[in-house]
Design a protein around this motif. Structure first.
Motif: not given
Length: 437
Positions: A273, A278, A379, A393, A427-429
């Motif tokens: 994980r 992403r 995004t 992502g 990236t996730n954030e």
């Protein structure tokens, strides 16, 4: 045998007794090497072999190792050419029982599936550093394992980058029908492969058999560490297919090790994980200088302020957000800080794909001095009907970014009027921003 006209075929009692009937369990078909056994070094001889020994026709063709009629006239040496079975006695004492058992075990072990050859696969790998793409040219396969009832197969080749999502990374060649020696000569390309990927990723190459009525069958695979491939140099591979590595099962272990195995499996899932990607985004940035023209008195006058042109080219290897294993992606761009909320641009939605191509451009009219204080935020979203869209992502480019994003931003500002393309990892954030739609 006597055949009379108008009557059924008659078999005499002598001919009936001559038929070799084999009662008992079915035995495996003997190979030709069974009649010429290799002597074991540990076997003992009751008497040495000499050139005077005469070799006659094989006598022990039946499970009992006994022949009749003319086949029994070879004497003791005739057993040399008979297959040696457990419990069978060879005439003349040429080979001992130990030698017979060793030879029998060796023959039976050749019939197992573990020793069966799966075939070989030939392919080329080329990493193009300029375009960040990995080209795999699948050439041919030889001696594949038969998978169909006709003794042939309908093979095709699948590619998969590890670690990575199977749907996003899977590429497949065409299917070649009814052959064990297929020729493809087909090139499959992965886009958005960075030099970091070439160092830490592994390419899984598997050969499968296509079945229309049932599930496709797995033939064999091979795994190649991409760090073996040098940039801009074609590397040729001719490898033997192998079985996939077995997965450890807690049920096959003792009770004391089951808890440790479950813990290690959970830890491995957490590691996967953390390495989950992403996706990748290909951006093209260009700062367009202000346009100038001459007025009636010969003085130069600015016609526009100039601005930033953002080209959203494509995405690759996106994370799957829907239950079907795909996404419905689209891209949004912002130029922050955005006081008046007018900097948002959005691409079209491309249905059911993890590798969409957009090829859309957006223009922000802004001066060069103001652009140095701005941050470009990109995004990627998954479109859903009847509920909130899912965030896949994003990436931020500006003077406060780091690594490849910062270098891309600086190259854009330095090379005015030139388009600068580069792949970015989502990236996730995003720092200092909200990912809510």
């Amino acid at each position: 045998m006597t055949v009379r006209k108008g009557k059924s075929l008659a078999i005499t009692i002598q001919e009936h007794m001559a038929i070799d009937v084999c009662p008992g369990p079915i035995r495996p078909i003997r190979q030709i090497s069974a009649y010429f056994p290799r002597l074991s070094p540990t076997s003992s001889f009751s008497e040495p072999l000499s050139p005077n020994h005469t070799v006659a026709a094989p006598t022990a063709l039946s499970p009992g190792g006994q022949g009749g009629g003319a086949f029994g006239a070879g004497g003791g040496s005739s057993g040399l050419l008979s297959p040696l079975l457990p419990g069978a006695t060879a005439g003349g004492g040429s080979l001992s029982a130990t030698s017979s058992m060793d030879t029998s075990i060796e023959i039976d072990s050749c019939d197992s599936d573990d020793n069966t050859s799966l075939g070989t696969l030939e392919f080329d790998l080329l990493y193009d550093r300029a375009t960040s793409s990995l080209h795999c040219t699948v050439l041919r396969a030889k001696g594949l394992k038969p998978m169909d009832f006709n003794g042939l197969a309908d093979p095709y080749v699948k590619l998969h980058l590890l670690p990575g999502a199977c749907k996003a990374n899977k590429l497949k060649t065409k299917i070649v029908r009814n052959t064990l020696n297929p020729v493809w000569n087909e090139t499959l390309t992965y886009c958005g492969i960075t030099e970091e990927d070439m160092y830490r990723k592994t390419l899984r190459v598997s050969v499968c058999d296509e079945d229309k009525l049932t599930h496709n069958e797995f033939i064999g695979e091979s795994r190649v560490a991409l760090r073996r491939v040098k940039p801009d140099q074609t590397k040729h591979f001719n490898i033997c297919l192998e079985h996939p590595p077995p997965l450890p099962s807690p049920t096959a272990m003792s009770t004391a090790l089951r808890g440790i195995s479950c813990y290690l499996r959970e830890w491995e899932m957490e590691q996967q994980r953390s390495l989950e990607e992403r996706g990748r985004l290909l951006l093209c940035l260009q700062y367009v200088p202000p346009a100038v023209d001459e007025d009636g008195q010969g003085e130069l006058k600015e016609r526009s302020r100039g601005g930033l042109c953002v080209g959203v080219k494509r995405c690759a290897h996106l994370a799957a957000m829907d239950v079907n294993g795909y996404s419905d992606p689209y891209v949004k761009t912002y130029l922050k800080p955005d006081v008046h909320k007018k900097s948002k641009h959005k691409t079209a939605v491309i249905k059911k794909t993890l590798n969409p191509e957009f090829n859309e451009e957006f223009f922000y009219e802004i001066s060069f001095s103001e652009l140095a204080t701005k941050t470009l935020e990109i995004t990627v979203w998954d479109y859903d009907i009847g509920k909130s869209n899912d965030f896949i992502g994003g990436v931020s480019l500006g003077c406060h970014s780091q690594g490849e994003t910062l270098q891309h931003w600086i190259d854009c500002l330095k090379n005015k009027g030139q388009k600068v393309e580069r792949w970015h990892t989502l990236t996730n954030e995003l720092p200092g921003s909200s990912v809510q739609e």
